[in-house]
Every structure is written in C-alpha cells, then in structure tokens.
Design an enzyme around this catalytic site. Structure first.
Site, PDB file in Angstrom:
ATOM      1  CD  GLN A  56      -2.603  -1.132   2.643  1.00 50.32           C
ATOM      2  OE1 GLN A  56      -3.621  -0.473   2.786  1.00 50.32           O
ATOM      3  NE2 GLN A  56      -2.085  -1.848   3.625  1.00 50.32           N
ATOM      4  CG  ASN A  57       3.982   1.220   2.569  1.00 55.89           C
ATOM      5  OD1 ASN A  57       2.915   1.537   3.104  1.00 55.89           O
ATOM      6  ND2 ASN A  57       4.843   0.392   3.142  1.00 55.89           N
ATOM      7  CG  ASP A  75       7.929   3.623   1.200  1.00 57.08           C
ATOM      8  OD1 ASP A  75       7.571   3.531   2.383  1.00 57.08           O
ATOM      9  OD2 ASP A  75       8.162   2.620   0.486  1.00 57.08           O
ATOM     10  CG  HIS A 102      -2.714   2.623  -2.276  1.00 52.33           C
ATOM     11  ND1 HIS A 102      -2.681   2.413  -0.916  1.00 52.33           N
ATOM     12  CD2 HIS A 102      -3.842   2.007  -2.720  1.00 52.33           C
ATOM     13  CE1 HIS A 102      -3.749   1.707  -0.560  1.00 52.33           C
ATOM     14  NE2 HIS A 102      -4.478   1.448  -1.635  1.00 52.33           N
ATOM     15  CB  CYS A 149       0.981  18.932 -18.095  1.00 51.01           C
ATOM     16  SG  CYS A 149       1.116  17.742 -19.439  1.00 51.01           S
ATOM     17  CB  CYS A 204      -2.356  19.484 -21.769  1.00 50.61           C
ATOM     18  SG  CYS A 204      -2.469  19.116 -19.999  1.00 50.61           S
ATOM     19  CB  THR A 239      -1.630  -2.734   6.769  1.00 41.87           C
ATOM     20  OG1 THR A 239      -2.799  -2.024   6.342  1.00 41.87           O
ATOM     21  CG2 THR A 239      -1.921  -4.224   6.822  1.00 41.87           C
ATOM     22  CB  SER A 240      -4.469   0.482  10.404  1.00 38.33           C
ATOM     23  OG  SER A 240      -4.765   1.117   9.155  1.00 38.33           O
ATOM     24  CG  ASN A 297      -0.063  -3.781  13.507  1.00 39.71           C
ATOM     25  OD1 ASN A 297       0.268  -3.060  14.455  1.00 39.71           O
ATOM     26  ND2 ASN A 297      -0.738  -3.322  12.477  1.00 39.71           N
TER      27      ASN A 297
HETATM   28  C1  BV8 Z   1     -11.503   2.996  -3.880  1.00 44.51           C
HETATM   29  C2  BV8 Z   1      -1.750   6.832  -1.580  1.00 44.51           C
HETATM   30  C3  BV8 Z   1     -13.389   2.834  -5.304  1.00 44.51           C
HETATM   31  C4  BV8 Z   1      -1.780   8.309  -1.319  1.00 44.51           C
HETATM   32  C5  BV8 Z   1      -3.500   5.840  -0.152  1.00 44.51           C
HETATM   33  C6  BV8 Z   1     -15.266   0.306   1.012  1.00 44.51           C
HETATM   34  C7  BV8 Z   1     -14.953  -0.193  -0.243  1.00 44.51           C
HETATM   35  C8  BV8 Z   1     -14.209   0.561  -1.124  1.00 44.51           C
HETATM   36  C9  BV8 Z   1     -13.768   1.846  -0.775  1.00 44.51           C
HETATM   37  C10 BV8 Z   1     -14.090   2.329   0.457  1.00 44.51           C
HETATM   38  C11 BV8 Z   1     -14.836   1.572   1.352  1.00 44.51           C
HETATM   39  N1  BV8 Z   1     -14.979   2.307   2.453  1.00 44.51           N
HETATM   40  C12 BV8 Z   1     -14.346   3.497   2.303  1.00 44.51           C
HETATM   41  C13 BV8 Z   1     -13.810   3.546   1.097  1.00 44.51           C
HETATM   42  C14 BV8 Z   1     -13.071   4.688   0.559  1.00 44.51           C
HETATM   43  C15 BV8 Z   1     -11.576   4.623   0.868  1.00 44.51           C
HETATM   44  C16 BV8 Z   1     -11.225   4.037   2.208  1.00 44.51           C
HETATM   45  O1  BV8 Z   1     -10.805   2.905   2.316  1.00 44.51           O
HETATM   46  N2  BV8 Z   1     -11.341   4.839   3.249  1.00 44.51           N
HETATM   47  C17 BV8 Z   1     -10.931   4.407   4.575  1.00 44.51           C
HETATM   48  C18 BV8 Z   1     -10.307   5.592   5.298  1.00 44.51           C
HETATM   49  C19 BV8 Z   1     -12.128   3.827   5.281  1.00 44.51           C
HETATM   50  N3  BV8 Z   1     -10.908   3.879  -0.156  1.00 44.51           N
HETATM   51  C20 BV8 Z   1     -10.602   4.493  -1.294  1.00 44.51           C
HETATM   52  O2  BV8 Z   1     -10.941   5.636  -1.551  1.00 44.51           O
HETATM   53  C21 BV8 Z   1      -9.805   3.695  -2.310  1.00 44.51           C
HETATM   54  N4  BV8 Z   1     -10.459   3.784  -3.574  1.00 44.51           N
HETATM   55  O3  BV8 Z   1     -11.917   2.177  -3.122  1.00 44.51           O
HETATM   56  O4  BV8 Z   1     -12.059   3.263  -5.114  1.00 44.51           O
HETATM   57  C22 BV8 Z   1     -14.225   3.889  -4.647  1.00 44.51           C
HETATM   58  C23 BV8 Z   1     -14.174   5.180  -5.140  1.00 44.51           C
HETATM   59  C24 BV8 Z   1     -14.989   6.152  -4.538  1.00 44.51           C
HETATM   60  C25 BV8 Z   1     -15.783   5.837  -3.435  1.00 44.51           C
HETATM   61  C26 BV8 Z   1     -15.787   4.530  -2.913  1.00 44.51           C
HETATM   62  C27 BV8 Z   1     -15.015   3.554  -3.535  1.00 44.51           C
HETATM   63  C28 BV8 Z   1      -8.425   4.282  -2.484  1.00 44.51           C
HETATM   64  C29 BV8 Z   1      -7.617   4.083  -1.234  1.00 44.51           C
HETATM   65  C30 BV8 Z   1      -6.154   4.484  -1.500  1.00 44.51           C
HETATM   66  C31 BV8 Z   1      -5.849   5.810  -0.833  1.00 44.51           C
HETATM   67  N5  BV8 Z   1      -4.432   6.144  -1.007  1.00 44.51           N
HETATM   68  N6  BV8 Z   1      -2.192   6.084  -0.384  1.00 44.51           N
HETATM   69  C32 BV8 Z   1      -0.698   8.729  -0.362  1.00 44.51           C
HETATM   70  O5  BV8 Z   1       0.041   7.895   0.171  1.00 44.51           O
HETATM   71  O6  BV8 Z   1      -0.588   9.958  -0.142  1.00 44.51           O
HETATM   72  S1  BV8 Z   1      -3.933   5.042   1.253  1.00 44.51           S
HETATM   73  C33 BV8 Z   1      -2.769   5.404   2.425  1.00 44.51           C
HETATM   74  O7  BV8 Z   1      -3.376   5.232   3.656  1.00 44.51           O
HETATM   75  C34 BV8 Z   1      -1.630   4.443   2.414  1.00 44.51           C
HETATM   76  O8  BV8 Z   1      -1.210   4.086   1.146  1.00 44.51           O
HETATM   77  C35 BV8 Z   1      -2.178   3.280   3.167  1.00 44.51           C
HETATM   78  O9  BV8 Z   1      -2.823   2.405   2.315  1.00 44.51           O
HETATM   79  C36 BV8 Z   1      -3.222   3.898   4.032  1.00 44.51           C
HETATM   80  C37 BV8 Z   1      -2.800   3.872   5.459  1.00 44.51           C
HETATM   81  O10 BV8 Z   1      -2.962   2.562   5.841  1.00 44.51           O
HETATM   82  P1  BV8 Z   1      -1.753   1.740   6.455  1.00 44.51           P
HETATM   83  O11 BV8 Z   1      -0.740   1.485   5.413  1.00 44.51           O
HETATM   84  O12 BV8 Z   1      -2.370   0.592   7.128  1.00 44.51           O
HETATM   85  O13 BV8 Z   1      -1.079   2.689   7.468  1.00 44.51           O
HETATM   86  P2  BV8 Z   1      -1.671   3.132   8.834  1.00 44.51           P
HETATM   87  O14 BV8 Z   1      -0.925   4.336   9.206  1.00 44.51           O
HETATM   88  O15 BV8 Z   1      -3.157   3.172   8.746  1.00 44.51           O
HETATM   89  O16 BV8 Z   1      -1.311   1.938   9.837  1.00 44.51           O
HETATM   90  C38 BV8 Z   1       0.031   1.614  10.097  1.00 44.51           C
HETATM   91  C39 BV8 Z   1       0.015   0.334  10.886  1.00 44.51           C
HETATM   92  O17 BV8 Z   1       1.365  -0.059  11.093  1.00 44.51           O
HETATM   93  C40 BV8 Z   1      -0.615   0.476  12.245  1.00 44.51           C
HETATM   94  O18 BV8 Z   1      -1.511  -0.606  12.466  1.00 44.51           O
HETATM   95  C41 BV8 Z   1       0.573   0.394  13.218  1.00 44.51           C
HETATM   96  O19 BV8 Z   1       0.207  -0.268  14.423  1.00 44.51           O
HETATM   97  C42 BV8 Z   1       1.525  -0.461  12.437  1.00 44.51           C
HETATM   98  N7  BV8 Z   1       2.943  -0.253  12.751  1.00 44.51           N
HETATM   99  C43 BV8 Z   1       3.552   0.866  13.190  1.00 44.51           C
HETATM  100  N8  BV8 Z   1       4.892   0.627  13.307  1.00 44.51           N
HETATM  101  C44 BV8 Z   1       5.093  -0.655  12.927  1.00 44.51           C
HETATM  102  C45 BV8 Z   1       3.858  -1.219  12.560  1.00 44.51           C
HETATM  103  N9  BV8 Z   1       3.741  -2.489  12.141  1.00 44.51           N
HETATM  104  C46 BV8 Z   1       4.865  -3.238  12.075  1.00 44.51           C
HETATM  105  N10 BV8 Z   1       6.081  -2.756  12.397  1.00 44.51           N
HETATM  106  C47 BV8 Z   1       6.240  -1.488  12.827  1.00 44.51           C
HETATM  107  N11 BV8 Z   1       7.475  -1.036  13.152  1.00 44.51           N
END
Ligand code: BV8
Length: 251
Positions: free
Chosen positions: A106-107, A109, A124, A152, A155, A193-194, A218
């Site tokens: 999902q990253n 980076d 992503h 761009c 365009c 991932t959360s 995690n």
């Molecule tokens: C989409 C790029 C169709 C940008 C990112 C149901 C079905 C479908 C869609 C949805 C749905 N419900 C809601 C939605 C909409 C939305 C969504 O999911 N919202 C969430 C907030 C509920 N999804 C979308 O919009 C997706 N598109 O489905 O298209 C659609 C279209 C319109 C309307 C509906 C559907 C697109 C999602 C992609 C968004 N872009 N990234 C950028 O990076 O700037 S997502 C971004 O946030 C990251 O890429 C990553 O995916 C996400 C964060 O999640 P995590 O990676 O899990 O990170 P997080 O910080 O949350 O957690 C870190 C974890 O690590 C923690 O648990 C922590 O405890 C742990 N940790 C910490 N340290 C460590 C560790 N683990 C191990 N070792 C360590 N040392």
C-alpha cells in the site's frame, strides 16, 4: 533479537517452511522503522494541522493544489533520506526462499524495490512518479519553475503525484493481480497495516477464504487480528528477521 523472546509459535514456523506460494501485503508500518511516519501517526511540523487522509484526495488538490503539491514534496524529501530497514530486507530474503512470491504494498515510498524485492505490486502508486492531473499520463520531466505545482509540458495542466488518492479507484489490472495472488497463495502475510483502507483490506480476507495460513505482524491489534491464523505482536524490523532465522537457519 532472541526468538524465544518473541515466542514465535512452532506451527507458524512450520507453515512458513512448508509454504510454496507466499503473498505479502504491507502498509505504512513496515516503513516506520525507516523513519517514515505512518498515516496513523499524527502529522508533525507545518503539517500538524492537517490529517493525511484529508490531503490525499482529488478534492484537496483542486481546492489548494499548491498545498497538496508541497505536502508531497515534503514526503518525497523524507523518503529520499530514508533507507530500507531489516523488515524490508527480510522480505527480500523470503522471496529467495519461496517457489512463488508476490509482494503487494500500500506504500508509495518504493523502499521494497530499493531493498531488492522484485515482484512488487504497488496498489496505491509511487510518490516519485508524477502525472498530469488533466491527461492522467506520467510525465518524466517538465520546465523548472517556481510555480507549485509545475505545469504539464503537453497540455499546460497541473502536475500531481502518481498515487491513488482516497475516492479514486485503483487501476483494475493492479487490483486484480493482487486479488489473484491473495486467492492462489498458501501463506499470506499482513504486515504493518491498520487493515482499514479498502479495497486493500479485503486481500487477507480473500486469502483466509481460500484456506491460506494468514499471519499478521503489527505491534497493535487491528480489525484483522481476530481473524488471522497467527497474530504476531511486534515490530516488522524485529519479527521478520526472527522468522527468517527460525524458518531457514543459516548453516
Ligand atoms: C476505492 C496513496 C473505489 C496516497 C493511499 C469500502 C470499499 C471501497 C472503498 C471504500 C470503502 N470504504 C471506504 C472507502 C473509501 C476509501 C477508504 O478505504 N477509506 C478508509 C479511510 C475507510 N478507499 C478508497 O478511496 C480507495 N479507492 O476504493 O475506489 C471507490 C471510489 C470512490 C468511493 C468509494 C469507492 C483508495 C484508497 C487508497 C488511498 N491512497 N495512499 C498517499 O500515500 O498519499 S492510502 C494510504 O493510507 C496508504 O497508502 C495506506 O494504504 C493507508 C494507510 O494505511 P496503512 O498502510 O495501514 O497505514 P496506517 O498508518 O493506517 O497503519 C500503520 C500500521 O502499522 C498500524 O496498524 C501500526 O500499528 C503499524 N505499525 C507501526 N509501526 C510498525 C507497525 N507495524 C509493524 N512494524 C512497525 N514497526
């Protein structure tokens, strides 16, 4: 890190050794030990007053393109100074041990590729790639300017990072490749991932439904934790190398 300290379940080590096709989903947590803040982390400095999920949207970009462009420029700077950590490198080692290995991240980076992982599916996108907001095509170079965002060269539209924003659909070929791997694997890792962002969060559930051994790494509990075969509570940079040492002890 002493495996006994991590008390890795024997069944987990045996399943890891027996795995033939591994699929891995990583999130921001695997890059945390490289110094890259996760989405759950509160933003710092001049970004402290914004939530990441509020900036990573097309609406935010249309409302204030300069602000969003500068947030990504700041993140690119942070990533440019970061290096892959022991968690990334343990996955490179696992890739050499498995007959079939798919890394789904999902990253944005690029640290998995920097560490040496080859079979990487970037759900992503990638923050180091730039595309035209109007045409949606990747742009390699553009006229240097003090305008933010730059324009761009084809365009004149606004340039944006080539990442999938909230509310944008994932490229279907990329999503289906990830789904296929989750359904076909016999061992699935969900790491750092959360398990909240969709549709990525569906992948471990697909693996479970197709009788794979599913392992979460995690330090915290997530909505997935109660459903996985093994939930290992620890940091990826410690747990993954310990799993590699336990499953494939060096001679
Ligand atoms: C989409 C790029 C169709 C940008 C990112 C149901 C079905 C479908 C869609 C949805 C749905 N419900 C809601 C939605 C909409 C939305 C969504 O999911 N919202 C969430 C907030 C509920 N999804 C979308 O919009 C997706 N598109 O489905 O298209 C659609 C279209 C319109 C309307 C509906 C559907 C697109 C999602 C992609 C968004 N872009 N990234 C950028 O990076 O700037 S997502 C971004 O946030 C990251 O890429 C990553 O995916 C996400 C964060 O999640 P995590 O990676 O899990 O990170 P997080 O910080 O949350 O957690 C870190 C974890 O690590 C923690 O648990 C922590 O405890 C742990 N940790 C910490 N340290 C460590 C560790 N683990 C191990 N070792 C360590 N040392």
């Amino acid at each position: 890190m002493d495996e006994l300290f991590l008390n890795l379940p024997v069944g987990l080590i045996e399943a890891l050794r027996a795995a033939r096709h591994m699929a891995v989903l990583t999130g921001a947590g695997i890059s945390a030990e490289s110094g890259i803040p996760t989405f759950r982390d509160a933003q710092t400095g001049l970004w402290a007053k914004y939530r990441a999920e509020d900036l990573a949207t097309p609406e935010a970009f249309q409302r204030n393109p300069q602000l969003v462009w500068e947030w990504y420029a700041w993140r690119r700077e942070l990533i440019a100074r970061a290096a892959p950590n022991l968690g990334h490198r343990a996955l490179v080692e696992m890739e050499t041990r498995l007959q079939k290995f798919t890394l789904i991240t999902q990253n944005v980076d690029g640290l998995h590729q920097q560490a040496g992982s080859t079979a990487v599916i970037e759900l992503h996108g990638n923050i180091t790639r730039t595309k035209c907001f109007q045409e949606g095509i990747v742009v390699e170079s553009w006229a240097e300017t003090d305008q933010a965002p730059p324009r761009c060269p084809h365009c004149g539209g606004l340039l944006r990072p080539d990442v999938v924003w909230f509310g944008e659909s994932l490229p279907s070929d990329i999503l289906w490749a990830a789904m296929d791997a989750a359904r076909a694997c016999d061992f699935f890792f969900s790491i750092g991932t959360s398990a909240l962002v969709q549709p990525a969060a569906l992948l471990p559930l697909e693996a479970l439904q197709h009788s794979a051994t599913v392992v979460e790494v995690n330090p915290d509990v997530t909505p997935l934790s109660a459903h996985v075969t093994y939930a290992v509570h620890g940091l990826a940079g410690q747990v993954l190398p310990a799993l590699v040492r336990a499953a494939w002890p060096s001679p």
